[in-house]
Design a protein around this motif. Structure first.
Motif, PDB file in Angstrom:
ATOM      1  N   ALA A  49     -53.826  45.271   1.969  1.00  0.00           N
ATOM      2  CA  ALA A  49     -53.071  45.590   1.771  1.00  0.00           C
ATOM      3  C   ALA A  49     -52.392  46.348   0.195  1.00  0.00           C
ATOM      4  CB  ALA A  49     -50.945  44.385   1.703  1.00  0.00           C
ATOM      5  N   SER A  50     -51.727  47.022  -0.198  1.00  0.00           N
ATOM      6  CA  SER A  50     -51.216  47.464  -1.273  1.00  0.00           C
ATOM      7  C   SER A  50     -50.119  47.765  -1.860  1.00  0.00           C
ATOM      8  CB  SER A  50     -52.352  48.592  -1.955  1.00  0.00           C
ATOM      9  OG  SER A  50     -53.040  49.599  -1.407  1.00  0.00           O
ATOM     10  N   ILE A  51     -49.361  47.774  -3.398  1.00  0.00           N
ATOM     11  CA  ILE A  51     -47.848  48.374  -3.326  1.00  0.00           C
ATOM     12  C   ILE A  51     -47.849  48.505  -4.810  1.00  0.00           C
ATOM     13  CG2 ILE A  51     -47.026  46.383  -3.970  1.00  0.00           C
ATOM     14  CD1 ILE A  51     -44.275  47.122  -2.434  1.00  0.00           C
ATOM     15  N   THR A  52     -47.284  49.934  -4.627  1.00  0.00           N
ATOM     16  CA  THR A  52     -47.052  50.859  -6.342  1.00  0.00           C
ATOM     17  C   THR A  52     -45.650  50.122  -6.711  1.00  0.00           C
ATOM     18  OG1 THR A  52     -45.846  52.308  -5.439  1.00  0.00           O
ATOM     19  CG2 THR A  52     -48.314  52.842  -5.178  1.00  0.00           C
ATOM     20  N   THR A  53     -45.677  50.333  -7.771  1.00  0.00           N
ATOM     21  CA  THR A  53     -44.238  50.159  -9.288  1.00  0.00           C
ATOM     22  C   THR A  53     -43.508  50.725  -8.012  1.00  0.00           C
ATOM     23  OG1 THR A  53     -45.216  52.144 -10.072  1.00  0.00           O
ATOM     24  CG2 THR A  53     -45.809  50.038 -10.749  1.00  0.00           C
ATOM     25  N   HIS A  54     -43.156  52.108  -7.567  1.00  0.00           N
ATOM     26  CA  HIS A  54     -42.275  52.733  -6.754  1.00  0.00           C
ATOM     27  C   HIS A  54     -42.141  51.212  -5.444  1.00  0.00           C
ATOM     28  CE1 HIS A  54     -41.459  55.176  -9.850  1.00  0.00           C
ATOM     29  NE2 HIS A  54     -42.653  55.388 -10.035  1.00  0.00           N
ATOM     30  N   SER A  56     -44.023  51.565  -2.685  1.00  0.00           N
ATOM     31  CA  SER A  56     -44.834  51.822  -1.528  1.00  0.00           C
ATOM     32  C   SER A  56     -45.971  51.796  -1.178  1.00  0.00           C
ATOM     33  CB  SER A  56     -45.103  53.822  -1.708  1.00  0.00           C
ATOM     34  OG  SER A  56     -45.738  54.166  -0.736  1.00  0.00           O
ATOM     35  N   ALA A  57     -46.105  50.917   0.098  1.00  0.00           N
ATOM     36  CA  ALA A  57     -46.992  50.223   0.781  1.00  0.00           C
ATOM     37  C   ALA A  57     -48.386  50.892   1.167  1.00  0.00           C
ATOM     38  CB  ALA A  57     -46.631  49.131   1.317  1.00  0.00           C
ATOM     39  N   ASN A  58     -49.336  50.334   1.622  1.00  0.00           N
ATOM     40  CA  ASN A  58     -50.056  50.950   2.349  1.00  0.00           C
ATOM     41  C   ASN A  58     -50.568  49.158   3.120  1.00  0.00           C
ATOM     42  OD1 ASN A  58     -50.517  53.470   2.555  1.00  0.00           O
ATOM     43  ND2 ASN A  58     -50.481  53.910   0.348  1.00  0.00           N
ATOM     44  N   TYR A  59     -51.426  49.594   4.433  1.00  0.00           N
ATOM     45  CA  TYR A  59     -51.877  48.528   5.253  1.00  0.00           C
ATOM     46  C   TYR A  59     -53.166  48.728   5.890  1.00  0.00           C
ATOM     47  CZ  TYR A  59     -46.963  46.811   4.441  1.00  0.00           C
ATOM     48  OH  TYR A  59     -45.209  46.512   3.927  1.00  0.00           O
ATOM     49  N   ALA A  60     -54.338  48.164   5.703  1.00  0.00           N
ATOM     50  CA  ALA A  60     -54.923  47.969   6.593  1.00  0.00           C
ATOM     51  C   ALA A  60     -54.980  48.178   8.030  1.00  0.00           C
ATOM     52  CB  ALA A  60     -56.674  47.571   6.324  1.00  0.00           C
ATOM     53  N   GLY A  61     -55.824  49.321   8.593  1.00  0.00           N
ATOM     54  CA  GLY A  61     -55.210  49.111   9.952  1.00  0.00           C
ATOM     55  C   GLY A  61     -55.289  47.474  10.895  1.00  0.00           C
ATOM     56  N   SER A  62     -55.989  46.283   9.984  1.00  0.00           N
ATOM     57  CA  SER A  62     -55.669  45.235  10.951  1.00  0.00           C
ATOM     58  C   SER A  62     -54.715  44.604  10.743  1.00  0.00           C
ATOM     59  CB  SER A  62     -56.894  44.484  10.417  1.00  0.00           C
ATOM     60  OG  SER A  62     -57.251  44.053   8.948  1.00  0.00           O
ATOM     61  N   VAL A  69     -45.287  43.780   2.708  1.00  0.00           N
ATOM     62  CA  VAL A  69     -45.465  43.640   0.967  1.00  0.00           C
ATOM     63  C   VAL A  69     -44.235  43.812   0.475  1.00  0.00           C
ATOM     64  CG1 VAL A  69     -47.103  44.152  -1.115  1.00  0.00           C
ATOM     65  CG2 VAL A  69     -47.730  44.011   1.165  1.00  0.00           C
ATOM     66  N   SER A  70     -43.922  43.688  -0.349  1.00  0.00           N
ATOM     67  CA  SER A  70     -42.048  43.883  -1.315  1.00  0.00           C
ATOM     68  C   SER A  70     -43.295  43.039  -2.329  1.00  0.00           C
ATOM     69  CB  SER A  70     -40.929  43.213  -0.133  1.00  0.00           C
ATOM     70  OG  SER A  70     -41.466  41.725  -0.212  1.00  0.00           O
ATOM     71  N   GLN A  71     -41.776  43.258  -3.318  1.00  0.00           N
ATOM     72  CA  GLN A  71     -41.934  43.092  -4.565  1.00  0.00           C
ATOM     73  C   GLN A  71     -40.643  42.428  -4.759  1.00  0.00           C
ATOM     74  OE1 GLN A  71     -44.086  45.583  -6.693  1.00  0.00           O
ATOM     75  NE2 GLN A  71     -42.206  47.461  -6.436  1.00  0.00           N
ATOM     76  N   ASP A  72     -40.146  41.744  -5.895  1.00  0.00           N
ATOM     77  CA  ASP A  72     -39.148  41.260  -6.143  1.00  0.00           C
ATOM     78  C   ASP A  72     -39.568  40.978  -7.435  1.00  0.00           C
ATOM     79  OD1 ASP A  72     -36.591  39.841  -7.402  1.00  0.00           O
ATOM     80  OD2 ASP A  72     -36.321  38.295  -5.688  1.00  0.00           O
ATOM     81  N   THR A  73     -38.837  42.063  -7.959  1.00  0.00           N
ATOM     82  CA  THR A  73     -38.845  42.529  -9.650  1.00  0.00           C
ATOM     83  C   THR A  73     -38.186  41.735 -10.615  1.00  0.00           C
ATOM     84  OG1 THR A  73     -37.681  44.469  -9.492  1.00  0.00           O
ATOM     85  CG2 THR A  73     -39.856  44.691  -9.093  1.00  0.00           C
ATOM     86  N   VAL A  74     -36.624  40.921  -9.335  1.00  0.00           N
ATOM     87  CA  VAL A  74     -35.789  39.793 -10.867  1.00  0.00           C
ATOM     88  C   VAL A  74     -36.963  38.785 -10.925  1.00  0.00           C
ATOM     89  CG1 VAL A  74     -33.472  38.830 -10.901  1.00  0.00           C
ATOM     90  CG2 VAL A  74     -33.978  41.413  -9.277  1.00  0.00           C
TER      91      VAL A  74
END
Length: 123
Positions: A49-54, A56-62, A69-74
């Motif tokens: 899994a990966s996520i951009t600074t904006h 946007s996430a991508n995941y493997a099929g598995s 995935v999420s991000q809490d910038t605070v």
């Protein structure tokens, strides 16, 4: 200095859920692409899994449809919500940061890594 610290690992039964967190140094989530890897016993580490600074996430099929995935910038925290866990999800889980610019994650040899956290899923 970039510091990444994973937490939240543990043991869970198949079908259960678990949430991992990756505490990052300040400003990392807003400037670096982030990713989650895992390394099952006796196998190579894999990017799933990966996520951009904006955000946007991508995941493997598995894991697609089961992991989020999420991000809490605070709180400067990268999160991984895992559900419908399977025994094949048993692995050491790592977060990583690609701070070469662009805001997206690319696997590189000099990316930053956390120390990993163990997830064990039993049947």
């Amino acid at each position: 200095q970039v510091r990444l610290v994973e937490s939240g690992g543990g043991s869970v039964q198949a079908g259960g859920s678990l949430k991992l967190s990756c505490a990052a140094s300040k400003y990392i989530l807003s400037s670096c692409g982030m990713a989650w890897y895992r390394q099952p016993p006796g196998k190579e580490r894999e990017l799933f899994a990966s996520i951009t600074t904006h955000g946007s996430a991508n995941y493997a099929g598995s894991v697609k449809g089961r992991f989020t995935v999420s991000q809490d910038t605070v709180k400067n925290t990268l999160n991984l919500q895992m559900s419908s866990l399977e025994t094949d999800d048993t692995a050491v889980y790592f977060c990583a940061a690609d701070c070469h610019g662009g805001g997206y994650y690319v696997h590189r040899s000099d990316n930053y890594w956390g120390q990993g956290t163990q997830v064990t899923v039993s049947s």
